[in-house]
Scaffold this motif. Sequence first.
Motif, mmCIF file in Angstrom:
data_model
loop_
_atom_site.group_PDB
_atom_site.id
_atom_site.type_symbol
_atom_site.label_atom_id
_atom_site.label_comp_id
_atom_site.label_asym_id
_atom_site.label_seq_id
_atom_site.Cartn_x
_atom_site.Cartn_y
_atom_site.Cartn_z
ATOM 1 N N VAL A 7 57.296 95.861 49.546
ATOM 2 C CA VAL A 7 58.580 96.465 49.213
ATOM 3 C C VAL A 7 59.357 96.707 50.494
ATOM 4 C CG1 VAL A 7 57.661 98.833 49.294
ATOM 5 C CG2 VAL A 7 59.709 98.355 47.922
ATOM 6 N N THR A 8 60.684 96.595 50.420
ATOM 7 C CA THR A 8 61.543 96.800 51.585
ATOM 8 C C THR A 8 62.599 97.850 51.259
ATOM 9 O OG1 THR A 8 61.237 94.542 52.412
ATOM 10 C CG2 THR A 8 63.194 95.725 53.168
ATOM 11 N N TYR A 12 50.218 102.170 36.432
ATOM 12 C CA TYR A 12 49.341 101.146 36.989
ATOM 13 C C TYR A 12 49.889 100.669 38.342
ATOM 14 C CZ TYR A 12 52.927 98.217 34.709
ATOM 15 O OH TYR A 12 54.116 97.671 34.304
ATOM 16 N N ALA A 13 49.140 99.805 39.010
ATOM 17 C CA ALA A 13 49.530 99.330 40.344
ATOM 18 C C ALA A 13 50.238 97.982 40.275
ATOM 19 C CB ALA A 13 48.293 99.204 41.237
ATOM 20 N N ASP A 29 57.965 95.321 34.150
ATOM 21 C CA ASP A 29 58.655 94.127 34.614
ATOM 22 C C ASP A 29 58.302 92.936 33.735
ATOM 23 O OD1 ASP A 29 60.239 92.952 37.010
ATOM 24 O OD2 ASP A 29 58.514 91.619 36.830
ATOM 25 N N THR A 30 59.162 91.917 33.770
ATOM 26 C CA THR A 30 58.895 90.716 32.974
ATOM 27 C C THR A 30 57.648 89.992 33.446
ATOM 28 O OG1 THR A 30 60.427 89.500 34.415
ATOM 29 C CG2 THR A 30 61.303 90.364 32.354
ATOM 30 N N TYR A 31 57.205 90.262 34.680
ATOM 31 C CA TYR A 31 55.988 89.638 35.186
ATOM 32 C C TYR A 31 54.729 90.403 34.780
ATOM 33 C CZ TYR A 31 59.187 86.949 38.114
ATOM 34 O OH TYR A 31 60.186 86.129 38.554
ATOM 35 N N ASP A 32 54.893 91.598 34.218
ATOM 36 C CA ASP A 32 53.764 92.400 33.777
ATOM 37 C C ASP A 32 53.433 92.042 32.328
ATOM 38 O OD1 ASP A 32 54.134 93.555 36.221
ATOM 39 O OD2 ASP A 32 55.059 95.384 35.439
ATOM 40 N N ILE A 36 47.878 92.112 33.658
ATOM 41 C CA ILE A 36 48.333 91.376 34.838
ATOM 42 C C ILE A 36 49.708 91.920 35.215
ATOM 43 C CG2 ILE A 36 48.914 89.121 35.806
ATOM 44 C CD1 ILE A 36 47.166 87.842 33.661
ATOM 45 N N THR A 37 49.887 92.356 36.469
ATOM 46 C CA THR A 37 51.170 92.919 36.885
ATOM 47 C C THR A 37 51.742 92.166 38.078
ATOM 48 O OG1 THR A 37 50.305 94.539 38.486
ATOM 49 C CG2 THR A 37 50.299 95.173 36.174
ATOM 50 N N GLY A 38 53.064 92.227 38.194
ATOM 51 C CA GLY A 38 53.760 91.593 39.306
ATOM 52 C C GLY A 38 54.005 92.566 40.445
ATOM 53 N N ASN A 39 55.096 92.337 41.155
ATOM 54 C CA ASN A 39 55.383 93.126 42.360
ATOM 55 C C ASN A 39 56.777 93.748 42.303
ATOM 56 O OD1 ASN A 39 54.787 94.148 44.947
ATOM 57 N ND2 ASN A 39 55.944 92.485 45.922
#
Length: 340
Positions: free
Chosen positions: A82-83, A142-143, A172-175, A214-217
């Motif tokens: 993260v930035t 979750y992480a 998120d859509t990636y989760d 399964i999770t994204g970032n």
Amino acid sequence: MSKLNIFRVVLCCFLFVVLACMPAASSESLAESKHPYSNNFEYTWSNISEPGATEIRLHFSDLDIGRYDKLTILDKYGNDLVTYSGITKADFWTEWYVGDTLKVKLITGNSGTAYGFKIDEVEGRSDMCISNSSLPESYHPYANNFVYKWPDISKPGATQIRIHFESLNLADTYDKLILYDKYDNELVTYSRFQSGNDFWTKWYTGDTLKVKLITGNSGTAYGFKIDKGEIKNDKNITTVFTESAKTLDPTTEKVGHNSGEDSDDLQKYMDRFHNVSVEIAVTLNILEEEDNQSWMYRNIQWVFSGIGGTLLVSIGGLMKRWKDKKSDNENSEDKKLESN
């Protein structure tokens, strides 16, 4: 002055210059910039760790980064997580990240400075998930970058199975949360668009379900909690199982934790007795296969027990006395008619 003394003086001056140029890091901080930081500056604070942790997060007491400057959190392998840029914030935790080590990198431009940052706490989790439940439950929240498959939800002998979500919330859509059968065939995938509370899955053929997260970032959320499930046997009798892994009457919402082994054993016995009584009643055509809401279904074990037997005998005795009395009255009337 001897050469040794000259060397000592030079070494002290060198160490003084190095320490003066190093970013600030007080004994109360894990990583801390100068306040304010300088222009055209770049430095990485490495190895902020929690040994043995599977997930980790950081606490900022202060964060003030200019618009053209950036503070980046990286994992132990140098991957950006993260930035922060153009932000002023105080007293907050980052999201959770997989691993036991994080790094912090500050890069500044030449268009002004700001306070900088101070990280004063690190927190770790040592397990992959909440471990005090026999049914799958994620951490809350979750992480990021998390992948885990929970132990199988298996009920040997069942022909169908389904589970109940107390809550499901993905960010998120990636989760995504995926259900599999015992052979790892994908049954259904939930994303943030299917988030919800208090709902059942469909019925699935078999006696086993598997759950994988399964999770994204790109952010985290509450996650999920499965609080109970239902199974059907080959006679289509439905029973409930819960966090305590006990089989219940289908009309029962939830079982609390019993105190002591004796009460646990008694509950297991009563649950088993009820289920066996239902199967016998269906076999004898006393109950219909899908009649799981009636008084008879809920109390069938008492009908087959000594209490039920005693009750039936008592009712039978009353009926017999009533019939005998009715018969005596009829005989008395017949005799009167004959005498007349």
